[in-house]
Design an enzyme around this catalytic site. Structure first.
Site, short mmCIF file in Angstrom:
data_model
loop_
_atom_site.label_atom_id
_atom_site.label_comp_id
_atom_site.label_asym_id
_atom_site.label_seq_id
_atom_site.Cartn_x
_atom_site.Cartn_y
_atom_site.Cartn_z
N THR A 163 -6.51 -3.48 -13.82
CA THR A 163 -5.05 -3.33 -13.71
C THR A 163 -4.63 -2.06 -12.98
O THR A 163 -3.61 -2.05 -12.30
CB THR A 163 -4.40 -3.36 -15.10
OG1 THR A 163 -4.99 -2.36 -15.93
CG2 THR A 163 -4.59 -4.72 -15.75
N CYS A 164 -5.41 -0.99 -13.11
CA CYS A 164 -5.02 0.26 -12.45
C CYS A 164 -5.15 0.16 -10.93
O CYS A 164 -4.57 0.97 -10.20
CB CYS A 164 -5.84 1.43 -12.97
SG CYS A 164 -7.62 1.24 -12.72
N MET A 165 -5.91 -0.84 -10.45
CA MET A 165 -6.11 -1.02 -9.01
C MET A 165 -5.42 -2.26 -8.48
O MET A 165 -5.53 -2.56 -7.29
CB MET A 165 -7.62 -1.10 -8.71
CG MET A 165 -8.40 0.13 -9.13
SD MET A 165 -10.18 -0.09 -8.89
CE MET A 165 -10.27 -0.28 -7.12
#
Length: 314
Positions: free
Chosen positions: A281-283
């Protein structure tokens, strides 16, 4: 709010006497609104139109805004306003409370007294002792109830603090050129997902390309999803409720920097039909196995987006 239809589930400021801690939170909330606007990263805080109207320093349109935010009170007052005779009034009240016009106690929960529920559910006395409503004081009750709701929707004790927090990040005066709906869209972003835009802002990691069969399956399934499922997919992929649908690269070309969380990335994953879809999710990255058919792809996508809130799903 006690709204319905497209406004169901949207928020209003809860009416209350605020303390120092509340003031700090309201200022911070204003800061967040400003950061969302300045950074072009949507802040999915779906407040009703009266909130945005007051942020711009405008007065609310009471009848329109009451209908949007509290349809129960709107219909109740509309019904009382439509009564044209004392006989009609007594007939209406007696159906709800047969003892209203006698010396006996009113029925429990009788709504025909000088008290009314606040937006946060508290019982508010409109007159000391909450006397019964009669034909002679009916218009006064209607006016008192309208005044209560108008005061709550206007939130005079909270809005200036939010404005102050917002203005610490974005100058407030230019915003007054916008309407309430424009301001909400600018801060909250649009709720509907534009698949075409996302597709244009997707890159494929080493080992896969847009022409691969399982990538075609992926886009075929995604393009067939409902808006509700598309929002779940975005939440699964980048853990955001809303994402922007404008980007500097539209004006400056593909070499320009993207607005977060773009671009979306599709990366290879080990295994085939027996493996699940994963996300980073962070990418804003989806790790996609090479499923053998569109039917398998659909099953795995629906499984992923509908299990995203399961604490045991990993």
């Amino acid at each position: 709010s006690a709204s319905a239809g497209e406004n169901k589930g949207k928020f209003l400021l809860a009416p209350k006497n605020i303390d120092y801690h509340d003031e700090a939170l309201l200022l911070f909330f204003g800061n967040l609104l400003g950061v969302a606007m300045r950074s072009d990263v949507p802040f999915a805080v779906d407040c009703l139109r009266p909130f945005w109207t007051r942020i711009l320093g405008e007065q609310i349109d009471f009848d329109t805004d009451l209908r949007q935010s509290d349809i129960i009170t709107y219909n109740f007052l509309k019904g009382l306003n439509s009564i044209t005779s004392e006989a009609e009034f007594k007939e209406l009240v007696s159906k709800m409370c047969p003892t209203h016009f006698s010396n006996e106690e009113c029925c429990p929960g009788c709504p025909y007294k000088f008290s009314y529920s606040s937006l946060d559910g508290r019982d508010v006395e409109l007159r000391a002792g909450s006397p019964r409503i009669t034909w002679s004081n009916l218009s006064q009750f209607i006016e008192c109830t309208r005044e209560l709701r108008n005061c709550e929707l206007s939130a005079e004790n909270m809005i200036p603090l939010i404005q102050c927090g917002l203005e610490a990040v974005v100058p407030l005066e230019p915003l007054r050129l916008m309407g309430p709906d424009d301001l909400q869209l600018r801060i909250c972003g649009q709720q509907n997902i534009d698949i075409g835009f996302i597709k244009l802002h997707t890159i494929y990691q080493v080992g896969i390309s847009q022409s691969d069969k399982h990538i075609e399956y992926f886009w075929n399934v995604v393009e067939s999803l409902s808006q509700e499922d598309l929002r779940k997919l975005i939440k699964f992929a980048c853990n955001q409720e809303r994402i922007p649908f404008s980007c500097p690269c539209q004006e400056s070309g593909p070499e320009a920097s993207h607005v977060p969380p773009y671009p979306m990335k599709i990366a290879p994953a080990e295994g085939r039909d027996d493996r699940l879809i994963r996300s980073e999710t962070c990418m804003f990255m989806i790790k996609l196995p090479q499923y053998s058919s569109e039917a398998v792809m659909r099953e795995r996508i629906l499984q992923a987006i509908n299990c995203r809130d399961d604490p045991l799903s990993g």
